[in-house]
Scaffold this active site. Structure first.
Site, PDB file in Angstrom:
ATOM      1  N   GLY A 140       5.150   7.300  -3.953  1.00  0.00           N
ATOM      2  CA  GLY A 140       5.730   6.248  -3.632  1.00  0.00           C
ATOM      3  C   GLY A 140       5.675   5.594  -5.206  1.00  0.00           C
ATOM      4  N   LYS A 146      10.255   9.638   5.649  1.00  0.00           N
ATOM      5  CA  LYS A 146      10.543  10.831   5.069  1.00  0.00           C
ATOM      6  C   LYS A 146      11.323  11.683   6.062  1.00  0.00           C
ATOM      7  CE  LYS A 146       5.981  11.626   4.241  1.00  0.00           C
ATOM      8  NZ  LYS A 146       5.647  10.267   3.519  1.00  0.00           N
ATOM      9  N   GLY A 185       0.718   3.468  -1.213  1.00  0.00           N
ATOM     10  CA  GLY A 185       0.309   1.628  -1.038  1.00  0.00           C
ATOM     11  C   GLY A 185       1.673   1.356  -0.912  1.00  0.00           C
ATOM     12  N   GLU A 207      14.031   7.071  -2.597  1.00  0.00           N
ATOM     13  CA  GLU A 207      12.785   7.041  -3.898  1.00  0.00           C
ATOM     14  C   GLU A 207      11.845   6.982  -3.066  1.00  0.00           C
ATOM     15  OE1 GLU A 207      13.032   8.116  -8.051  1.00  0.00           O
ATOM     16  OE2 GLU A 207      11.459   8.692  -6.401  1.00  0.00           O
ATOM     17  N   LYS A 243       7.600  15.731   1.424  1.00  0.00           N
ATOM     18  CA  LYS A 243       7.835  15.916   0.202  1.00  0.00           C
ATOM     19  C   LYS A 243       8.629  16.644  -1.022  1.00  0.00           C
ATOM     20  CE  LYS A 243       3.884  11.729   0.716  1.00  0.00           C
ATOM     21  NZ  LYS A 243       3.019  11.056   0.129  1.00  0.00           N
ATOM     22  N   GLY A 262     -11.449   4.014   4.470  1.00  0.00           N
ATOM     23  CA  GLY A 262      -9.962   3.899   4.901  1.00  0.00           C
ATOM     24  C   GLY A 262      -8.975   4.611   4.068  1.00  0.00           C
ATOM     25  N   THR A 286      10.435   2.674   9.280  1.00  0.00           N
ATOM     26  CA  THR A 286       9.484   3.114   9.839  1.00  0.00           C
ATOM     27  C   THR A 286       8.359   3.330   9.384  1.00  0.00           C
ATOM     28  OG1 THR A 286      11.127   3.848  11.265  1.00  0.00           O
ATOM     29  CG2 THR A 286      10.739   1.884  12.107  1.00  0.00           C
ATOM     30  N   VAL A 302       8.735   9.838  -2.088  1.00  0.00           N
ATOM     31  CA  VAL A 302       8.408  10.694  -2.534  1.00  0.00           C
ATOM     32  C   VAL A 302       7.055   9.664  -4.111  1.00  0.00           C
ATOM     33  CG1 VAL A 302       8.262  12.717  -3.889  1.00  0.00           C
ATOM     34  CG2 VAL A 302       9.950  12.754  -2.599  1.00  0.00           C
TER      35      VAL A 302
END
Lengths: 328, 328
Positions: free
Chosen positions: B141, B112, B312, B136, B211, B193, B83, B139
């Site tokens: 991607g 996070k 991503g 994991e 992060k 975007g 979420t 932080v």
């Protein structure tokens, strides 16, 4: 964990030196002619005295008064195989590892031979054992190439490529920076201790090829549903070209175009190739000096680049001790 | 493993989509208002139909006809919390995770909030559970920052720094390349975007700081012999400066000197700092566009650099599924 360290070169000695700091205990150390095994009666620490081992090796050329076989028979949880890489039957490293596995102990390799030349035999020995084998230190020193491929999962990695030999990279970097020829820079590298008196293993691409062979085995066996379907790679399967024939003029021409030359190794589950390649001068693959880099091409997460120190005693020992940590 | 995926944004949907390829089964999916729970009677696959979930979300804005609470109560091995990140009490993500832990199930976070804002509460909940927590994906991607620090062991990592926000990095890269000002490039990034309509979270450094807070918690608690001695970090402990005030002229001046500007985050067990910094134009930290990079400073193995896609859906889902693999 209780460790037996076989091999007392730079890597083996660094493992002995750093083990305590990683929470492990060295119970035996062997080089090719001598050994020391902890008697478990030490005052504060039941392991071997790391400082004493390193001092004896430096002063008397032996690690202790015991026989190397005693170290292999010691009561350890994991054997650290850090003897020099040998090709073909990969002995005596291969037998050290299988001795540990037959006793249901783990083995952690810094020696490339068994993983590059006898991966399938090694895999079969693991299948019959309660012990596991890990070998992060065989590829790229401090760079976590193998464990990162394992975490991503080999079936989701399409290729691994990179600069995997610091000596060759140092020579190419200096040739480009100073406009010097190969022979001149090699002599300089030998003076600095970056290149061996016999540099063939590094400059002919053999060392980089062995690392790529190991990665190809990880990719091939890791992606196969049935190990019987996996292709086993050895050095014989690698297409290898070194850097001896790269003329200084090629580097000068490349520089005019914003490019430079690097010895690039490549591994997939289908092939292993090592050769000098043109790469962008300021690009990711153009690491400098003795740095190494590994590029991992993934199916779903693009390209991952990992660079760092590709060799050195403490650097490689850190990879060994990271593997030991993963066994727990 | 049987997964319940909570959150059906880009990351959650990618986890649903890729889980089968990683050998896992999605037994429940929830967004904020709806859910689907597998009834275990599917013809070939007892899990939920990934394609149908993704289609319902796109077409009807719901993932299924069940209640979100049903997904939390489903029979899963690991809960994937994807979420949106919330600050302060980090709800509802924090409660989703503790619900899983109270049931002795694992939790894997892409959110996070709970790890950055309530690390000590989370740690306490883990201590009372048979389940584990991994994060994991919070932080960098696709970059394995957390697991690499864990493998090296936090007590052997002196600092972690890097470029951890792709939007800010895209803007700084374009400002330097095109000689344009912040406002102009921001508008372009919004059109593409790459930047949100409200870009504050990215350009003010909050995202990068979260992060770094997570990394500081990993370093602080990982290195402490007793967790009671560890320092807990939250966003309030971070010194944060964003990129809104970086003038185009600063980038032009930097370029004359072979330098450029990057939004650099830094974490140790003692501090968290994020600010625009001068870095060499062709140096390791000067990654381009939406790339991220993490530099890990180690005690024994020098500096490790890891770069790749920092955001991503599939990239972050790969990190989630890598964590699930590590739980097995």
């Amino acid at each position: 964990m209780r460790l037996a360290v076989v091999g007392a070169g730079a890597v083996g000695r660094s493992v002995v030196d750093l083990a305590d700091e990683y929470g492990h205990e060295v119970v035996a150390v062997a080089d090719s002619s001598s050994a020391v095994v902890a008697d478990g009666t030490g005052d504060r620490d039941p392991g071997v005295d790391a400082d004493a081992v390193v001092a004896r090796k430096a002063e008397r050329g032996i690690v202790g008064d015991a026989d190397p076989a005693d170290a292999l028979a010691a009561d350890y949880d994991a054997l650290v195989e850090a003897t020099p890489t040998t090709l073909g039957d990969a002995e005596p490293g291969f037998s050290h590892v299988t001795t540990a596995l037959e006793r249901d102990r783990h083995a952690v390799l810094a020696n490339k031979g068994p993983v590059a030349e006898r991966f399938d035999d090694l895999r079969a020995a693991v299948a019959d054992s309660e012990g596991e084998v890990r070998f992060e230190a065989t590829v790229g020193g401090a760079i976590p190439a193998v464990s990162t491929v394992e975490d991503i999962e080999p079936s989701h990695v399409t290729a691994v490529r990179g600069v995997l030999n610091g000596t060759a990279n140092f020579i190419l970097t200096r040739m480009a920076a100073e406009g010097l020829d190969y022979e001149h820079v090699l002599a300089e590298a030998q003076d600095l201790g970056v290149a061996e008196a016999d540099p063939a293993f590094d400059v002919d691409g053999t060392d980089a090829a062995l690392k790529c062979v190991i990665l190809a085995n990880v990719l091939s066996f890791g992606a196969a549903d049935d190990p019987a379907d996996a292709r086993e790679f050895t050095l014989d399967d690698a297409e290898v070209e070194g850097i001896r024939d790269v003329p200084g003029s090629a580097l000068r021409l490349a520089a005019e175009d914003g490019q430079t030359v690097r010895l690039i190794g490549e591994a997939t589950g289908e092939l292993v190739r090592v050769a000098p390649r043109l790469v962008p001068e300021n690009g990711t693959l153009a690491v400098s000096g003795t740095q190494n880099i590994v590029q991992i091409e993934t199916s779903h997460a693009g390209r991952l680049n990992i660079s760092g120190r590709g060799a050195g005693g403490p650097e490689t020992a850190s990879a060994v001790l990271g593997d030991v940590g993963r066994l727990e």
